[in-house]
Structure formats: C-alpha cells, structure tokens
Scaffold this active site. Structure first.
Site, PDB file in Angstrom:
ATOM      1  N   HIS A  76      32.559  41.812  39.937  1.00  0.00           N
ATOM      2  CA  HIS A  76      32.176  43.042  39.492  1.00  0.00           C
ATOM      3  C   HIS A  76      33.106  44.112  38.699  1.00  0.00           C
ATOM      4  O   HIS A  76      31.885  44.709  37.487  1.00  0.00           O
ATOM      5  CB  HIS A  76      32.779  44.124  40.806  1.00  0.00           C
ATOM      6  N   SER A  91      25.329  41.918  42.972  1.00  0.00           N
ATOM      7  CA  SER A  91      26.574  42.664  42.004  1.00  0.00           C
ATOM      8  C   SER A  91      27.204  42.930  40.997  1.00  0.00           C
ATOM      9  O   SER A  91      27.165  43.722  40.763  1.00  0.00           O
ATOM     10  CB  SER A  91      27.297  42.917  43.531  1.00  0.00           C
TER      11      SER A  91
END
Length: 289
Positions: A265, A208
């Site tokens: 992220h 991610s």
C-alpha cells in the site's frame, strides 16, 4: 480539458448567487479554498466569458432577468457505454475475475503458484518458496506484476474491483488506455517488490497496491493541474488515507481482516504520488504554452 482559475476572492465574499447562475446555465465549474481565498475554476475555453459574466452579475441573477433556455438534463452514460469508453479498466477487472475463479479465491494453491511473486511448492504442511532470482532467470518475469490479479475472498475482490473501476476509468478518460496500462503495471511492480522487500517471502496479492498508486496519481495530478476527471471528493481521499494508517497500526489485522500488505500500500501510494507529480507538472507546462 484543463480548468483554470477565473476568480480569486476573499472568503467573506458571497459567491453563492453567482454559482447558482452557473448551475442554471449548466456551466462546468468548481469552487475550492486555497490560502484563505475561494477560487472558482472553469474550463479554459470559457474562462473569459465567465469573467465577463461575473462583472455583470456578481450576485447572480436572483430575479431571473436573464432568458436562459431550459436544457435537457444530462444523461449519465449507461453501463455498456462506460465499458466501451474504458476498455482497459474493464479488461483488468475481467482478468481479476477470471483469476479469482480459477484460483478459487486463494484456495487453489497449485494454480496460484504460477501467478505469485515467488514461485512455491507445498512440502507437507509447509510452503517452500523459490528465490526470486531463480524465477527471473527462468524467464518468469510476469511474476513481478501478476500478484495484482490474485484475491483472497469475494469481499477482497469486490472492494478492489469497485475502486479500480472508479479510479481506472478516470485515468483512462484523461490520459488514455496506454497510460493507464503503463501506470497499472508500474504500480503493481513497485508495490509487489516493496511488499517482498519489507514483508519477506509470503503469499500476497490483490489490486490494493495499484489502487493506492492510482489514488496518489489522481491526488497530486489534480493539485498541480486541476481537471474534472481527477477531482476526487475530499471524503474519499481522507477515508483511503485513514484506512492506510489503521492498517499500518495493526488494528485492522487485530479485528479479523487478516494480514494486510502494508508495504504494498505504501509503495503504491509513493510511486503514484511521484507519477502524479511528473504528470501534473507536464500537463500544467503544456497548458501554459
């Protein structure tokens, strides 16, 4: 192939008829809204022809006066063909699947300990982490990037794999396999280190952070040097950014999605925007020469 703006018109001008004409002629194009104007983008190689066409048919060709031969519909490449065109993207996904299998998607801690950012060992009911400096001194430099291959659950792997397949292929088609490999490793390194610095020692992994790097790269690159490969639907960009904000708010963890590597992220998105800025500026400068 880079795209250029061939028309800049007020929003009050109806461009629909001319766009339909371009569609009939199967001319690659897109229309964007910038600073209160509608902008028509086409490949640079046919930009002059499109300008001349608009001068002759600004309202399109509603009566179909032009004799445009029927062309066979463009066939989408099959899965095997896409694999041949995206070997690095496929290789990263294959490595993630293999690691997911041997680690039992996060259940086999003994195997995971070889791939995590910090080496660890199980002491009773606790996990004891080895300082990063000790691992690096022992030559275990792979730990800086290999957490991207670790996934915790089939849904985690499936979602990350789907988005890497979508974004990775775009970059590999536009900038090549070597550049995609370099970006993937860079985004993994920065996102993993950001998670370690801001989240402290812990077990984290997944693609991610890399995905947010790829997203930021395509986003900023496309703004500076528009091209079809990096043109993302606005809904995709909004969805990914909203999801990031929801994760940062803690709501996602509260409803049962587990701990989220928010620092990874954010770190991935920031470094991706930076590479997109540099790459977009270089591409635009190269196109202007």
């Amino acid at each position: 192939m880079s795209a250029v703006a061939v028309l800049r018109l007020p929003l009050s001008v109806d461009l629909g008829g001319f766009v339909q004409l371009l569609q009939r002629m199967q001319v690659p194009h897109r229309v964007s809204e910038e600073a209160g104007e509608q902008v028509l983008w086409v490949p640079e190689t046919i930009s002059d022809d499109v300008r001349v066409l608009y001068q002759r048919f600004p309202a399109g060709d509603p009566d179909q006066q032009l004799d445009i031969p029927e062309q066979a519909p463009i066939k989408r490449p099959g899965f095997l063909q896409q694999l041949r065109h995206s070997p690095l993207t496929a290789l990263v996904l294959l490595a993630s699947i293999i690691v997911g299998a041997v680690t039992l998607l996060g259940e086999n801690l003994q195997v995971m300990s070889w791939l995590t950012f910090l080496q660890f060992r199980i002491v009773g009911e606790y996990i004891q982490f080895t300082p990063l400096a000790d691992s690096l001194a022992a030559g275990q430099w792979w730990r800086l990037v290999t957490p991207m291959l670790i996934h915790f659950g089939i849904l985690h792997l499936a979602m990350n794999g789907m988005w890497y397949w979508e974004l990775g292929r775009r970059i590999e088609a536009r900038q090549g396999s070597i550049n995609l490999l370099g970006l993937t490793l860079l985004f993994s390194l920065v996102s993993n280190y950001a998670q370690y610095v801001f989240g402290g020692p812990g077990l984290f992994g997944g693609l991610s952070g890399v995905l947010y790097g790829l997203l930021g790269h395509c986003w900023i690159f496309q703004l500076l040097s528009p091209n079809p490969a990096y043109r993302l639907p606005r809904g995709v960009l909004v969805m990914m950014l909203v999801w990031l904000l929801l994760c940062l708010s803690g709501l996602v963890s509260m409803i049962g999605f587990g701990e989220i590597a928010n620092a990874a992220h954010v770190g991935g998105l920031v470094i991706g925007c930076l590479t997109g800025l540099l790459g977009g500026l270089y591409s635009r400068r190269k196109a202007s020469l």
